[in-house]
Write a protein that holds these residues in place. Sequence first.
Motif, PDB file in Angstrom:
ATOM      1  N   LEU A   1      52.840  43.099  37.375  1.00 42.76           N
ATOM      2  CA  LEU A   1      52.354  43.376  38.677  1.00 42.76           C
ATOM      3  C   LEU A   1      51.169  44.275  38.620  1.00 42.76           C
ATOM      4  O   LEU A   1      50.056  44.368  39.427  1.00 42.76           O
ATOM      5  CB  LEU A   1      53.320  44.255  39.494  1.00 42.76           C
ATOM      6  N   ARG A   2      51.263  45.172  37.557  1.00 40.87           N
ATOM      7  CA  ARG A   2      50.190  46.072  37.304  1.00 40.87           C
ATOM      8  C   ARG A   2      48.774  45.239  36.866  1.00 40.87           C
ATOM      9  O   ARG A   2      47.773  45.465  37.586  1.00 40.87           O
ATOM     10  CB  ARG A   2      50.422  46.790  35.913  1.00 40.87           C
ATOM     11  N   ARG A   3      48.872  44.480  35.889  1.00 40.58           N
ATOM     12  CA  ARG A   3      47.667  43.825  35.520  1.00 40.58           C
ATOM     13  C   ARG A   3      47.129  42.766  36.792  1.00 40.58           C
ATOM     14  O   ARG A   3      45.833  42.911  36.970  1.00 40.58           O
ATOM     15  CB  ARG A   3      47.886  42.763  34.442  1.00 40.58           C
ATOM     16  N   VAL A   4      47.932  42.327  37.477  1.00 39.28           N
ATOM     17  CA  VAL A   4      47.366  41.500  38.653  1.00 39.28           C
ATOM     18  C   VAL A   4      46.537  42.301  39.691  1.00 39.28           C
ATOM     19  O   VAL A   4      45.793  42.097  39.937  1.00 39.28           O
ATOM     20  CB  VAL A   4      48.555  40.712  39.289  1.00 39.28           C
ATOM     21  N   SER A   5      47.493  43.473  40.100  1.00 37.62           N
ATOM     22  CA  SER A   5      46.898  44.338  40.978  1.00 37.62           C
ATOM     23  C   SER A   5      45.582  45.051  40.717  1.00 37.62           C
ATOM     24  O   SER A   5      44.773  45.383  41.554  1.00 37.62           O
ATOM     25  CB  SER A   5      47.880  45.533  41.450  1.00 37.62           C
ATOM     26  N   GLU A   6      45.264  45.262  39.301  1.00 33.97           N
ATOM     27  CA  GLU A   6      44.072  45.747  38.885  1.00 33.97           C
ATOM     28  C   GLU A   6      42.912  44.707  38.754  1.00 33.97           C
ATOM     29  O   GLU A   6      41.783  45.121  38.364  1.00 33.97           O
ATOM     30  CB  GLU A   6      44.562  46.362  37.491  1.00 33.97           C
ATOM     31  N   ASP A   7      43.128  43.325  38.839  1.00 35.87           N
ATOM     32  CA  ASP A   7      42.008  42.460  38.575  1.00 35.87           C
ATOM     33  C   ASP A   7      41.982  41.896  40.050  1.00 35.87           C
ATOM     34  O   ASP A   7      42.729  41.359  40.585  1.00 35.87           O
ATOM     35  CB  ASP A   7      42.703  41.477  37.680  1.00 35.87           C
ATOM     36  N   PRO A   8      40.750  42.391  40.453  1.00 37.18           N
ATOM     37  CA  PRO A   8      40.454  41.833  41.914  1.00 37.18           C
ATOM     38  C   PRO A   8      40.560  40.306  42.183  1.00 37.18           C
ATOM     39  O   PRO A   8      41.292  40.122  43.170  1.00 37.18           O
ATOM     40  CB  PRO A   8      38.982  42.144  42.170  1.00 37.18           C
ATOM     41  N   ARG A   9      40.162  39.464  41.249  1.00 33.74           N
ATOM     42  CA  ARG A   9      40.484  38.100  41.623  1.00 33.74           C
ATOM     43  C   ARG A   9      41.991  37.640  41.637  1.00 33.74           C
ATOM     44  O   ARG A   9      42.250  37.058  42.591  1.00 33.74           O
ATOM     45  CB  ARG A   9      39.665  37.364  40.533  1.00 33.74           C
TER      46      ARG A   9
ATOM     47  N   ARG B   1      61.915  55.846  38.775  1.00 30.71           N
ATOM     48  CA  ARG B   1      61.661  56.403  37.603  1.00 30.71           C
ATOM     49  C   ARG B   1      60.157  56.620  37.505  1.00 30.71           C
ATOM     50  O   ARG B   1      59.467  57.855  37.083  1.00 30.71           O
ATOM     51  CB  ARG B   1      62.334  55.962  36.503  1.00 30.71           C
ATOM     52  N   GLU B   2      59.362  55.516  37.581  1.00 30.34           N
ATOM     53  CA  GLU B   2      58.069  55.374  36.993  1.00 30.34           C
ATOM     54  C   GLU B   2      56.983  55.917  38.329  1.00 30.34           C
ATOM     55  O   GLU B   2      55.748  55.977  38.075  1.00 30.34           O
ATOM     56  CB  GLU B   2      57.494  53.998  36.622  1.00 30.34           C
ATOM     57  N   GLY B   3      57.340  56.042  39.498  1.00 31.76           N
ATOM     58  CA  GLY B   3      56.575  56.133  40.411  1.00 31.76           C
ATOM     59  C   GLY B   3      55.680  54.893  40.848  1.00 31.76           C
ATOM     60  O   GLY B   3      56.213  53.686  40.883  1.00 31.76           O
ATOM     61  N   VAL B   4      54.198  54.617  41.099  1.00 32.85           N
ATOM     62  CA  VAL B   4      53.624  53.667  41.685  1.00 32.85           C
ATOM     63  C   VAL B   4      53.682  52.787  40.517  1.00 32.85           C
ATOM     64  O   VAL B   4      53.053  53.024  39.157  1.00 32.85           O
ATOM     65  CB  VAL B   4      52.303  54.024  42.271  1.00 32.85           C
ATOM     66  N   VAL B   5      53.807  51.407  40.650  1.00 29.82           N
ATOM     67  CA  VAL B   5      53.809  50.267  39.742  1.00 29.82           C
ATOM     68  C   VAL B   5      52.616  49.671  40.011  1.00 29.82           C
ATOM     69  O   VAL B   5      51.568  49.270  39.106  1.00 29.82           O
ATOM     70  CB  VAL B   5      54.959  49.559  39.827  1.00 29.82           C
ATOM     71  N   ALA B   6      52.478  49.274  41.428  1.00 27.85           N
ATOM     72  CA  ALA B   6      50.975  48.537  41.769  1.00 27.85           C
ATOM     73  C   ALA B   6      50.717  48.993  43.119  1.00 27.85           C
ATOM     74  O   ALA B   6      51.470  48.966  44.003  1.00 27.85           O
ATOM     75  CB  ALA B   6      51.520  46.988  41.705  1.00 27.85           C
ATOM     76  N   ASN B   7      49.459  49.262  43.414  1.00 32.86           N
ATOM     77  CA  ASN B   7      48.761  49.322  44.695  1.00 32.86           C
ATOM     78  C   ASN B   7      48.156  48.242  45.171  1.00 32.86           C
ATOM     79  O   ASN B   7      47.202  47.718  44.305  1.00 32.86           O
ATOM     80  CB  ASN B   7      47.826  50.540  44.565  1.00 32.86           C
ATOM     81  N   TRP B   8      48.521  47.581  46.164  1.00 37.90           N
ATOM     82  CA  TRP B   8      47.917  46.322  46.662  1.00 37.90           C
ATOM     83  C   TRP B   8      46.934  46.816  47.923  1.00 37.90           C
ATOM     84  O   TRP B   8      47.348  47.045  48.895  1.00 37.90           O
ATOM     85  CB  TRP B   8      49.170  45.419  47.220  1.00 37.90           C
TER      86      TRP B   8
ATOM     87  N   GLU C   1      58.618  43.620  31.896  1.00 36.99           N
ATOM     88  CA  GLU C   1      57.684  42.544  31.979  1.00 36.99           C
ATOM     89  C   GLU C   1      57.283  42.053  33.294  1.00 36.99           C
ATOM     90  O   GLU C   1      55.993  42.017  33.583  1.00 36.99           O
ATOM     91  CB  GLU C   1      58.629  41.301  31.375  1.00 36.99           C
ATOM     92  N   LYS C   2      58.089  42.082  34.349  1.00 37.49           N
ATOM     93  CA  LYS C   2      57.702  41.839  35.715  1.00 37.49           C
ATOM     94  C   LYS C   2      56.719  43.178  36.071  1.00 37.49           C
ATOM     95  O   LYS C   2      55.764  42.846  36.869  1.00 37.49           O
ATOM     96  CB  LYS C   2      59.031  41.964  36.709  1.00 37.49           C
TER      97      LYS C   2
END
Length: 391
Positions: free
Chosen positions: A361-369, A73-80, A356-357
Amino acid sequence: MAGAGPVGCVTALYLARRGIPVTVVEAARDFQEDLRASTFHPPTLDMLDDLGVVQMLIGEGIICPVWQHRDTREGVVANWDLGVLRDDTRHPYRVQAEQFRLTRIVGNVLRGMPGVDFRFATRASGVEQDADGVTLHVETANGRERLRGRYLVAADGASSAIRKSLGIEFAGLTFPELWLVVSTPHDFARHFERLAPIAYVADPDNWFVFVRVPGLWRLLFPTRAGDTAERIVEEEVLQARVQEYCPTGARYEIVHRTAYAVHQRVASSYRKGRVLLAGDSAHINNPLGGMGMNGGIHDGINLAEKLVAIWRGEGEDGLLDRYDRQRRPIAVEVVQTATLRNKALLEERDPAKRREKFDVLRRVSEDPRRARDYLRQSSMITGLERAAAIT
Ligand SMILES: Cc1cc2nc3c(=O)[nH]c(=O)nc-3n(C[C@H](O)[C@H](O)[C@H](O)COP(=O)(O)OP(=O)(O)OC[C@H]3O[C@@H](n4cnc5c(N)ncnc54)[C@H](O)[C@@H]3O)c2cc1C
């Protein structure tokens, strides 16, 4: 070496490159062209580079610097973006190529090497061992034979005849539903915005995976309760299922279709005397995350390093117990856990937990570290480092 799948071929090549004589027996008449693994992770590419074959594989595959988590439904959640691993690996990307491309490349290199005896249509059926070596019983078109060597690596796959003949337990579970892989030349990227060559697509009822390989897209999805292997691969049933994932209103050209039983199992021991299990004969897991073949190749290299040391008189037999100590926990605690977690993420039904999951994933994928930590794990770098630290 019993089995010329990716694990048997790579392990044999490592040994042959160091001048160790190897006999490879393969039950099939030629390299298997099965459509299973398609993803090579960065550390595996580093290992294949050290063996001098990575450029040939890359030449036949697709370099994939970014993979995705998506939601229907939402499309991309996280780009790794694997570029964050540039200090961890010489290959900060995944390579998409079917596993048969690797076995053909490595097998053809092996067959031209001195000290390598490569035998197709030769099925390992049992093994005896004594203080000096191993006698492998094989069946060929001309009857039974016995082959003698100092050690045997059983890379004869999930149904390993060697593992069974040694009575090594293979405990775990088999999922009740079959999983299906369908390949088509249809370009799914035309219908899904910013679709990466590897995309895990979550949905509470109908999760699936898109994987691009040279010339084809593959769609992986589970069958539903009550579907049989025969019914699910029928043309009309398949056409209807693929329309559920990507409605086009037109018929798909389906080039391959395979239904698989999927298991999560690890052998109770990777060693019995002079016989060592590696790859699917030692562990199997669901394909979400692409860890089965990659982990098997990591086993093979770890084991081959130790066999070389023992062969040259630079290491003791106890090194082979270390192989088991290093690689079994990775299969049990890292690969089994990660692949089950990947499945749970895709099929999560509770809307609050999904949210929540996805937020994590979004937050982690957007933070390079944090993305680097995540990708070191999903690319199996952390598992290799953890194994190396085990004495
Ligand atoms: C749908 C699907 C997708 C997958 N995707 C991925 C992925 O993207 N990445 C990943 O890492 N893993 C993936 N896997 C898992 C991967 O395919 C396996 O982990 C991999 O094939 C294991 O390699 P292997 O060499 O140990 O065993 P196999 O590939 O099974 O090779 C075993 C070989 O031994 C031979 N053999 C069997 N019995 C005997 C005998 N008695 N004597 C002699 N020879 C014998 C067989 O003919 C075969 O050639 C996937 C699996 C599936 C089902």
